[in-house]
Structure formats: C-alpha cells, structure tokens
Design an enzyme around this catalytic site. Structure first.
Site, mmCIF file in Angstrom:
data_model
loop_
_atom_site.group_PDB
_atom_site.id
_atom_site.type_symbol
_atom_site.label_atom_id
_atom_site.label_comp_id
_atom_site.label_asym_id
_atom_site.label_seq_id
_atom_site.Cartn_x
_atom_site.Cartn_y
_atom_site.Cartn_z
ATOM 1 N N SER A 133 30.773 28.980 -17.490
ATOM 2 C CA SER A 133 29.492 28.470 -17.001
ATOM 3 C C SER A 133 29.010 29.227 -15.768
ATOM 4 C CB SER A 133 29.631 26.988 -16.648
ATOM 5 O OG SER A 133 28.447 26.499 -16.040
ATOM 6 N N LYS A 300 20.733 29.455 -26.464
ATOM 7 C CA LYS A 300 21.257 28.091 -26.572
ATOM 8 C C LYS A 300 20.150 27.082 -26.232
ATOM 9 C CE LYS A 300 24.952 25.140 -24.656
ATOM 10 N NZ LYS A 300 24.137 24.039 -24.097
ATOM 11 N N HIS A 324 21.731 19.935 -25.322
ATOM 12 C CA HIS A 324 22.492 19.848 -24.068
ATOM 13 C C HIS A 324 23.254 18.528 -23.972
ATOM 14 C CE1 HIS A 324 22.834 22.494 -20.536
ATOM 15 N NE2 HIS A 324 23.201 21.412 -19.885
ATOM 16 N N SER A 356 26.634 19.300 -29.267
ATOM 17 C CA SER A 356 25.960 18.038 -28.934
ATOM 18 C C SER A 356 26.398 16.904 -29.849
ATOM 19 C CB SER A 356 24.426 18.150 -28.968
ATOM 20 O OG SER A 356 23.971 19.070 -27.974
#
Length: 427
Positions: A133, A300, A324, A356
């Site tokens: 991330s 994404k 998300h 998700s």
C-alpha cells in the site's frame, strides 16, 4: 506453495486441524469468518478496529458485498477426476501457486506492531503476491526486501504532485515490483462514521505515512513547508493534541527526542493531507504513469462496463473490480454483481482481479466463475494478523485457500480453467 502440495491443500488443512484437536489444540485463528472478526476486535484498540472494519455511511455497501455472494449458487458436477487439483495461475508473465493476493491495506500498525512486514512474511510463506500500500506503515523497499523475491505489486494512490507520483512509481520499479495498481476510487476519503465518531484519522497522527516520509520528493516538500513555518500551533494544546504530537514524533524518521523539538513531523502530516490525492484526474492522464514505467498497470475500482471498455482502450494491462470493500460510497451496488458485466465487456482482453466482500474459499470460487482471474483478500488476513501476527495472517489466508481447494474438488473442478459460468447459478 512451499510447505504443502497444491493438490491436497484442503484435506491437509483439515487433517492438521483435526489431528491437533485430539491433543486439545484449537486453530491458531478461528476458521469461521465471523468468529475471526470478533476475536480480532477483542485484540485491537477501539480506534484500530473502527479503521479496519468501518465502511462508508450506514455500511450498506459493505453489507451488500457480503450478502450478494448468497445470490449465487455453486453447481456441483460429479464423476470427474479431481484427485489432483492445480490452483496455479499465470499473471503478467509469472506463474503463481494460487489465485489469491494480499490486498493493499493501509496503516497496518493499527492491527499489529509488525505491520506490513508481517504481511510480507505471510505472503512469502504462501507464495502469494503482496500488494504493497501507498499508505503502508513500512517502506516498500523494506517490504520488498522481506518478500525476498516473492511477488510484490505496488498500489498507487495518485498524488496531486506529479514529482511525487513519478518518485513512487520509480521506487516500485527499482524495488522489483511486478505491477502498479492504481486505485481510482479513493481520490477523497469516504464518509466513515466509525472513524468520524472517534475523531480519528490515523494519517493525522503520522501513522501510515512510511512511503511518504521515506521519499526524497516528499521530504523536500516537508522541509520547504517547515522552513515557511506554516504549521505552528495556533490553539492552546490539549491532552489529545499532545498525544498526537507524540505519535507524529515516534513515526517520523529520526530520533524521537529530536523530532519532539522539530517542526518536521507536524509539517509531514500537513504536507501529506495537502498532496494525498487528485480528484481532477481524468483518463487522459493515465499516460503519465505509462510513460514512467514498463511495469504492467492495473486500474483498481472499476465497477462500470463503460469504464472497463475505456480502461482497455487506454492500454492498461489489467483491471480490478472493486468498490473498496464498501469504504467509499454508502449505497453502491455489490462488487460481485458488477463482475460478470465487466468481464463480458473486457472479453478476455486483459485479466480481471476482484475484491470486496470476499471472506471464504467459496466466495473466491464464485468470483472466479464470474470472470475473475485472481482474487484479492483484505480484512480477513488483517483480522488474522491482529490475533496472531504473521502466523495469523498466514493461517487466515491458508484457510481461505484450503476451502477453495475443497470447493473445487467437490464441484468437479480440477483446475481453475474448469471453473466457468456453468459452475454457478444466480438465484
């Protein structure tokens, strides 16, 4: 998979758990997803659990993500040779042992002190890609080093500073990442009541900023800001403000005591809040990253067929169907319901990643049947890590993989290619 044969993951996992049970030992982390979350909640602070578990608004999107999997039913096929099962998949020129990925999750220090390094250990053990991330608690260089050659992807939050974007992309390439995952749905932070009710934004305390404070471009911006004196306290300090300053000083590079007397930690937080994202980003600007890296680019946050067409036309190498995890828009429709339409629009031209609402191996099976080539897991491994560090994250992901393996066998599928739209029905 380093420690187990691919063709018997499910049965081996079951046998190990039941064998340990005869000696009175329970699984390291709960196998049941709800029980795992409850145990993780007890292990985490209130603020940490709110950040990880929380979603936008009344959390209707997060609920829809989970419930929508129940609208699909697996169709078992019999009298097929499924004794040996192959869960491997090829993505961007690399053969992977399974279709599972560790999703990028920010501020993992909230869940466990080892943060992203614990995830790297788990990913290395399982041979699964770790998507590092931008909001990590550990630098991407340290994560890549810990992965020791195992697959690493880098998730890019597109800053409003072009030099910073360039620097992050170049660092990812230099560190040996296999792909860049551009997150499109978080150019501003969604309305998250759990965090708001606590007045808690981890980044404002200097948490989750390791990629920034280790970056030469960001460091220059911070030093320039500190020199201007823009961030001198303007209100009488409170106990909470002092705690935030202590947190900033601990998280910022350099010695704690020097940081306490320095304007840099506060300037770093303010600089991050200023440059974090770009809501003006358009399709035309995707070429900016393409011109700066040879790595595959994945977009994404694709939920619409027109966006999927546009993405492929722009020459991206993959797309990720995702909302998300419900953290951005309250009332969005379930990501799994978007998947078949997007898959039809893409028509095999680029691979599709899905995330998700995925909590189980059967969820993964459903996503693969609806057109995903790989599935990224988020909260479940974070809960496992909160309970038992790297071993907990490893076990949580191994359990999902084991259930996928058994589900494939019981549904008559020996390989991922056998999982097709005929493998499921919508109720």
């Amino acid at each position: 998979m380093k420690s187990e044969r691919r063709d018997g993951l499910g049965r081996q996992a079951q046998s190990r758990i039941f064998r340990d049970g005869t000696y009175g030992r329970r699984p390291l982390v709960p196998v049941d997803p709800d029980l795992l979350e409850r145990k993780a909640k007890r292990a985490m602070s209130r603020r940490a659990y709110a950040y990880v578990a929380g979603s936008a608004g009344m959390e209707r999107t997060a609920d829809a993500n989970r419930r929508a999997f129940g609208d699909y039913r697996i169709v078992p096929r019999v009298l097929r040779d499924v004794e040996d099962r192959d869960l491997s998949v090829e993505l961007f020129g690399r053969r992977l042992d399974s279709p599972l990925l560790f999703s990028p999750v920010g501020v993992l220090e909230l869940a466990h002190r080892d943060a992203d390094l614990a995830v790297a250990d788990a990913a290395r053990e399982l041979g699964m890609p770790m998507v590092i991330s931008t909001q990590a608690s550990t630098t991407l260089e340290d994560c890549a080093s810990r992965l020791d050659g195992s697959p690493a992807w880098f998730q890019l939050y597109w800053s409003n500073n072009d030099d910073l974007v360039t620097s992050l992309v170049q660092r990812a390439e230099t560190s040996g990442c296999d792909a860049i995952v551009i997150t499109l749905d978080t150019h501003m932070i969604g309305w998250r009541p759990r965090d708001l009710d606590l007045g808690s934004l981890p980044f404002a305390r200097g948490e989750g900023l390791a990629q920034y404070t280790s970056d030469p471009v960001f460091t220059r911006l911070v030093e320039e800001r500190a020199a201007r004196g823009d961030d001198a306290p303007k209100r009488r300090p409170t106990l909470a403000a002092i705690r935030s300053l202590l947190s900033m000083s601990r998280k910022h590079p350099g010695g704690f005591w020097n940081n306490l007397r320095s304007p840099l930690p506060r300037a770093a937080v303010e600089t991050f809040l200023e440059v974090f994202s770009r809501s003006s980003l358009t399709w035309d600007e995707l070429s900016f990253v393409r011109e700066r890296t040879k790595l595959p680019i994945i977009l994404k946050g694709i939920m619409d067929t027109e966006d999927a067409h546009r993405a492929v036309d722009c020459g991206v190498d993959g797309i990720q169907v995702s909302n998300h995890g419900g953290r951005q828009i309250d009332g969005s429709f379930a990501a799994i319901d978007a998947l078949p339409e997007v898959a039809a629009a893409v028509d095999g031209r680029v691979p599709i990643i899905f995330d998700s609402g995925v909590r189980t191996g059967s969820d993964v099976f459903t996503a693969l049947a609806l057109g995903a080539k790989a599935v990224a897991i988020g909260r479940p491994y974070v809960y496992g890590m909160a309970v038992a560090g790297a071993e907990g994250a490893t076990e949580a992901m191994r359990n999902i993989l084991a259930e996928l393996d058994l589900t494939m066998g019981l549904a008559g599928c020996a390989t991922l290619a056998d999982i097709t739209s005929r493998s499921i029905r919508r109720c």
